[in-house]
Design a protein around this motif. Structure first.
Motif, PDB file in Angstrom:
ATOM      1  N   LEU A   4       8.730   4.489 -30.733  1.00 55.32           N
ATOM      2  CA  LEU A   4       7.483   5.120 -30.305  1.00 55.32           C
ATOM      3  C   LEU A   4       6.567   4.046 -29.746  1.00 55.32           C
ATOM      4  N   ILE A   5       6.184   4.228 -28.491  1.00 58.99           N
ATOM      5  CA  ILE A   5       5.200   3.314 -27.901  1.00 58.99           C
ATOM      6  C   ILE A   5       3.883   4.080 -27.837  1.00 58.99           C
ATOM      7  N   GLU A   6       2.930   3.625 -28.656  1.00 60.21           N
ATOM      8  CA  GLU A   6       1.657   4.350 -28.781  1.00 60.21           C
ATOM      9  C   GLU A   6       0.601   3.782 -27.860  1.00 60.21           C
ATOM     10  N   ASN A   7      -0.340   4.628 -27.481  1.00 62.01           N
ATOM     11  CA  ASN A   7      -1.531   4.203 -26.728  1.00 62.01           C
ATOM     12  C   ASN A   7      -1.203   3.441 -25.459  1.00 62.01           C
ATOM     13  N   ALA A   8      -0.202   3.909 -24.752  1.00 67.00           N
ATOM     14  CA  ALA A   8       0.193   3.220 -23.523  1.00 67.00           C
ATOM     15  C   ALA A   8      -0.694   3.677 -22.372  1.00 67.00           C
ATOM     16  N   ARG A   9      -1.313   2.727 -21.701  1.00 69.61           N
ATOM     17  CA  ARG A   9      -2.032   3.064 -20.470  1.00 69.61           C
ATOM     18  C   ARG A   9      -1.025   2.973 -19.333  1.00 69.61           C
ATOM     19  N   ILE A  10      -0.808   4.094 -18.685  1.00 73.99           N
ATOM     20  CA  ILE A  10       0.171   4.120 -17.592  1.00 73.99           C
ATOM     21  C   ILE A  10      -0.406   4.867 -16.389  1.00 73.99           C
ATOM     22  N   LEU A  11       0.251   4.730 -15.273  1.00 76.26           N
ATOM     23  CA  LEU A  11      -0.139   5.495 -14.092  1.00 76.26           C
ATOM     24  C   LEU A  11       0.808   6.677 -13.939  1.00 76.26           C
ATOM     25  N   VAL A  12       0.225   7.860 -13.807  1.00 78.75           N
ATOM     26  CA  VAL A  12       1.032   9.043 -13.490  1.00 78.75           C
ATOM     27  C   VAL A  12       0.460   9.617 -12.196  1.00 78.75           C
ATOM     28  N   ASN A  13       1.281   9.673 -11.170  1.00 80.12           N
ATOM     29  CA  ASN A  13       0.807  10.060  -9.831  1.00 80.12           C
ATOM     30  C   ASN A  13      -0.457   9.305  -9.446  1.00 80.12           C
ATOM     31  N   SER A  14      -0.411   8.002  -9.641  1.00 84.80           N
ATOM     32  CA  SER A  14      -1.523   7.106  -9.303  1.00 84.80           C
ATOM     33  C   SER A  14      -2.758   7.270 -10.171  1.00 84.80           C
ATOM     34  N   LEU A  15      -2.710   8.144 -11.176  1.00 83.05           N
ATOM     35  CA  LEU A  15      -3.866   8.316 -12.057  1.00 83.05           C
ATOM     36  C   LEU A  15      -3.607   7.611 -13.382  1.00 83.05           C
ATOM     37  N   LEU A  16      -4.657   6.944 -13.876  1.00 86.03           N
ATOM     38  CA  LEU A  16      -4.534   6.243 -15.146  1.00 86.03           C
ATOM     39  C   LEU A  16      -4.596   7.244 -16.301  1.00 86.03           C
ATOM     40  N   VAL A  17      -3.593   7.258 -17.147  1.00 83.25           N
ATOM     41  CA  VAL A  17      -3.621   8.122 -18.326  1.00 83.25           C
ATOM     42  C   VAL A  17      -3.196   7.325 -19.556  1.00 83.25           C
ATOM     43  N   LYS A  18      -3.601   7.856 -20.707  1.00 83.75           N
ATOM     44  CA  LYS A  18      -3.185   7.233 -21.959  1.00 83.75           C
ATOM     45  C   LYS A  18      -2.125   8.145 -22.558  1.00 83.75           C
ATOM     46  N   ALA A  19      -0.993   7.555 -22.915  1.00 81.44           N
ATOM     47  CA  ALA A  19       0.113   8.393 -23.372  1.00 81.44           C
ATOM     48  C   ALA A  19       0.923   7.694 -24.452  1.00 81.44           C
ATOM     49  N   ASN A  20       1.718   8.491 -25.137  1.00 82.10           N
ATOM     50  CA  ASN A  20       2.729   7.938 -26.019  1.00 82.10           C
ATOM     51  C   ASN A  20       4.068   8.065 -25.304  1.00 82.10           C
ATOM     52  N   ILE A  21       4.853   7.020 -25.412  1.00 81.91           N
ATOM     53  CA  ILE A  21       6.185   7.064 -24.783  1.00 81.91           C
ATOM     54  C   ILE A  21       7.219   7.050 -25.909  1.00 81.91           C
ATOM     55  N   ILE A  22       8.064   8.060 -25.904  1.00 86.22           N
ATOM     56  CA  ILE A  22       9.126   8.099 -26.910  1.00 86.22           C
ATOM     57  C   ILE A  22      10.446   7.713 -26.248  1.00 86.22           C
ATOM     58  N   VAL A  23      11.074   6.717 -26.852  1.00 86.79           N
ATOM     59  CA  VAL A  23      12.321   6.190 -26.301  1.00 86.79           C
ATOM     60  C   VAL A  23      13.458   6.515 -27.253  1.00 86.79           C
ATOM     61  N   GLU A  24      14.499   7.104 -26.706  1.00 87.45           N
ATOM     62  CA  GLU A  24      15.637   7.422 -27.554  1.00 87.45           C
ATOM     63  C   GLU A  24      16.934   6.995 -26.884  1.00 87.45           C
ATOM     64  N   ALA A  25      17.726   6.256 -27.617  1.00 87.26           N
ATOM     65  CA  ALA A  25      19.030   5.790 -27.118  1.00 87.26           C
ATOM     66  C   ALA A  25      18.913   5.170 -25.724  1.00 87.26           C
ATOM     67  N   GLY A  26      17.885   4.367 -25.541  1.00 91.53           N
ATOM     68  CA  GLY A  26      17.759   3.616 -24.294  1.00 91.53           C
ATOM     69  C   GLY A  26      17.110   4.363 -23.147  1.00 91.53           C
ATOM     70  N   LYS A  27      16.787   5.643 -23.381  1.00 90.94           N
ATOM     71  CA  LYS A  27      16.169   6.416 -22.303  1.00 90.94           C
ATOM     72  C   LYS A  27      14.793   6.935 -22.713  1.00 90.94           C
ATOM     73  N   ILE A  28      13.985   7.226 -21.720  1.00 91.75           N
ATOM     74  CA  ILE A  28      12.671   7.792 -22.010  1.00 91.75           C
ATOM     75  C   ILE A  28      12.856   9.271 -22.344  1.00 91.75           C
ATOM     76  N   GLU A  29      12.440   9.624 -23.557  1.00 90.28           N
ATOM     77  CA  GLU A  29      12.626  10.994 -24.050  1.00 90.28           C
ATOM     78  C   GLU A  29      11.403  11.851 -23.703  1.00 90.28           C
ATOM     79  N   SER A  30      10.211  11.242 -23.849  1.00 86.85           N
ATOM     80  CA  SER A  30       9.018  11.978 -23.428  1.00 86.85           C
ATOM     81  C   SER A  30       7.866  11.029 -23.147  1.00 86.85           C
ATOM     82  N   VAL A  31       6.960  11.511 -22.304  1.00 85.70           N
ATOM     83  CA  VAL A  31       5.756  10.760 -21.953  1.00 85.70           C
ATOM     84  C   VAL A  31       4.600  11.738 -22.063  1.00 85.70           C
TER      85      VAL A  31
END
Ligand code: ZN
Length: 445
Positions: A4-31
């Motif tokens: 679980l990657i918490e409080n990630a500041r990322i760009l989604v469609n060029s917009l800055l959002v704060k999200a959690n990234i869940i990684v499972e078995a080497g792949k991104i499971e959800s953002v």
């Protein structure tokens, strides 16, 4: 393995959002907003900015023949420390121009690389062009050729190569400098007895690149080929590419950190250390390249990592023609682009992310597996600390050669953590990856 990657500041469609990234078995499971309570590892990204791992589409790792300069393990360690999680190794002195040689090089990468990799084949000419179909079948679908020495292919050959690469749904990747103009300059400089570092700049001035690019664009238009031009260095190149794209020529183009930050004048101080091909140009060119990155004319930035040993550079103070041409750049590419680009207002974060992550992955056929943060993509991520300022010291970097063209530069914005397919491979100065974990990436599959 779930992370679980918490409080990630990322760009989604060029917009800055704060999200959690869940990684499972080497792949991104959800953002998104979703959180989980069960995980193997939790990473708090609060203090950083999260980018997709960089895709460096042009780096010379010199393996297996010139490992005094660099090799797969060492070069990809430097890459990991610089936030690069995918590299496309560029052929140089050792031919990778038959299916057999391509397979052998893939083996070397699989055994020694720390990050996922692909290859460009080359140097292509009329004789080895018969192998293009077989090489393309392996998944290497970018073929390098030169319009100048030392791998000169004449006009007829370049067009023949374009027909062949196009027939096999592949890219012709061209080092575009005009041999005729360059050779005239070289003969004159040699007749004058010039051996000083500045002579290198006079060998291939702007028209040398301009003339070659004009020609290959024309050929690509005629043949309807898929053309990629390596490491452009001039304002003229930007203008020609802009025009070609408006005319719907199927061309993409890259530039490199050094052409965006250094000029021929810097050779006064650093001499042969800044010998490279194409040579460095002027502030006018450098700003034109930034503007090309901003408006989409220039598709991507590659490191063009090409280290040479100090001794191979030092000989150039006396005789510049004898010096190694190339600079080590893979580890500082992102900090340099953040400092000189983002922090100086020359490029937005959205655009920067495009030119080092998404576009190289798209151009060479790894998208959306690589180059993006979305469900289903490989969990290749880099957490960047945008506030950290650090003075660059050659000895602190992971290069074998121990020097950098950015010695003493104060750069702001450094990778803190790099993740490759869910595994942390670099964190706070430590390389955590092991050789043998890398995968070869076939293009367009
Ligand atoms: Zn190169």
């Amino acid at each position: 393995m779930t992370t679980l990657i918490e409080n990630a500041r990322i760009l989604v469609n060029s917009l800055l959002v704060k999200a959690n990234i869940i990684v499972e078995a080497g792949k991104i499971e959800s953002v998104g907003k979703r959180k989980i309570t069960r995980f193997d590892e939790k990473i708090d990204a609060r203090l950083g900015f999260v980018l997709p791992g960089l895709v460096d589409a042009h780096a010379h790792l010199h393996d297996p023949k010139f490992t005094n300069r660099e090799d797969f393990t060492n070069g990809t360690a430097a890459a990991a420390a610089g936030g690069v999680t995918t590299v496309v190794e560029m052929v140089l002195s050792t031919p990778v121009d038959t299916a057999e040689r391509v397979r052998r090089k893939i083996k070397v990468g699989e055994v020694k690389s720390l990050i996922d990799f692909s290859l460009h084949a080359g140097m292509m000419n009329l004789e080895n062009s018969v192998h293009i179909g077989k090489i393309a079948k392996i998944g290497v679908r970018s073929f390098k050729t030169f319009t100048c020495k030392p791998y000169y292919a004449n006009d007829h050959t370049v067009m023949a190569l374009m027909r062949e690469t196009t027939a096999h749904e592949s890219i012709l990747n061209v080092h575009a400098e005009d041999e005729e103009l360059a050779n005239e300059n070289l003969q004159r400089l040699k007749a004058e007895g010039r051996m000083d570092p500045a002579a290198h700049l006079e060998w291939k001035p702007n028209p040398v690149e301009e003339r070659a690019i004009k020609k290959v664009i024309h050929f690509a238009h005629d043949v309807k080929a898929r053309l990629h031009i390596s490491h452009i260095s001039t304002a003229e190149a930007v203008r020609l590419i802009r025009k070609a794209k408006n005319e719907r020529v199927n061309v993409t183009v890259e530039t490199c950190p050094h052409y965006l930050t250094l000029t021929g004048k810097d050779m006064k101080k650093l001499g042969p250390y800044l010998k490279m091909n194409p040579s460095l140009k002027t502030v006018r060119d450098l700003e034109a390249l930034w503007s090309g990155l901003r408006d989409g004319t220039v598709d991507l930035v590659t490191s063009e990592h090409a280290p040479g040993e100090r001794s191979e550079k030092e000989v150039g103070w006396k005789d510049i023609w004898k010096a190694w041409g190339g600079v080590p750049t893979i580890e500082t590419m992102l900090p340099v682009l953040l400092s000189e680009g983002l922090n100086k207002g020359r490029i937005s974060m959205a655009r920067l992310q495009k030119v080092v992550c998404e576009n190289p992955a798209r151009v060479f056929g790894f998208y959306p597996k690589k180059g993006t943060i979305q469900k289903g993509s490989d969990a290749d991520l880099v957490i960047v600390d945008l506030k950290t300022k650090r003075k660059v010291r050659g000895g602190d970097l992971h290069y074998k050669v121990g020097w950098t063209p950015y010695e003493g530069w104060r750069l702001q914005g450094w990778p803190r953590l790099t993740m490759r397919r869910g595994s942390v491979i670099y964190e706070d100065g430590q390389i955590l990856a092991k050789p043998g974990e890398a995968r070869f990436l076939p293009m367009f599959q």
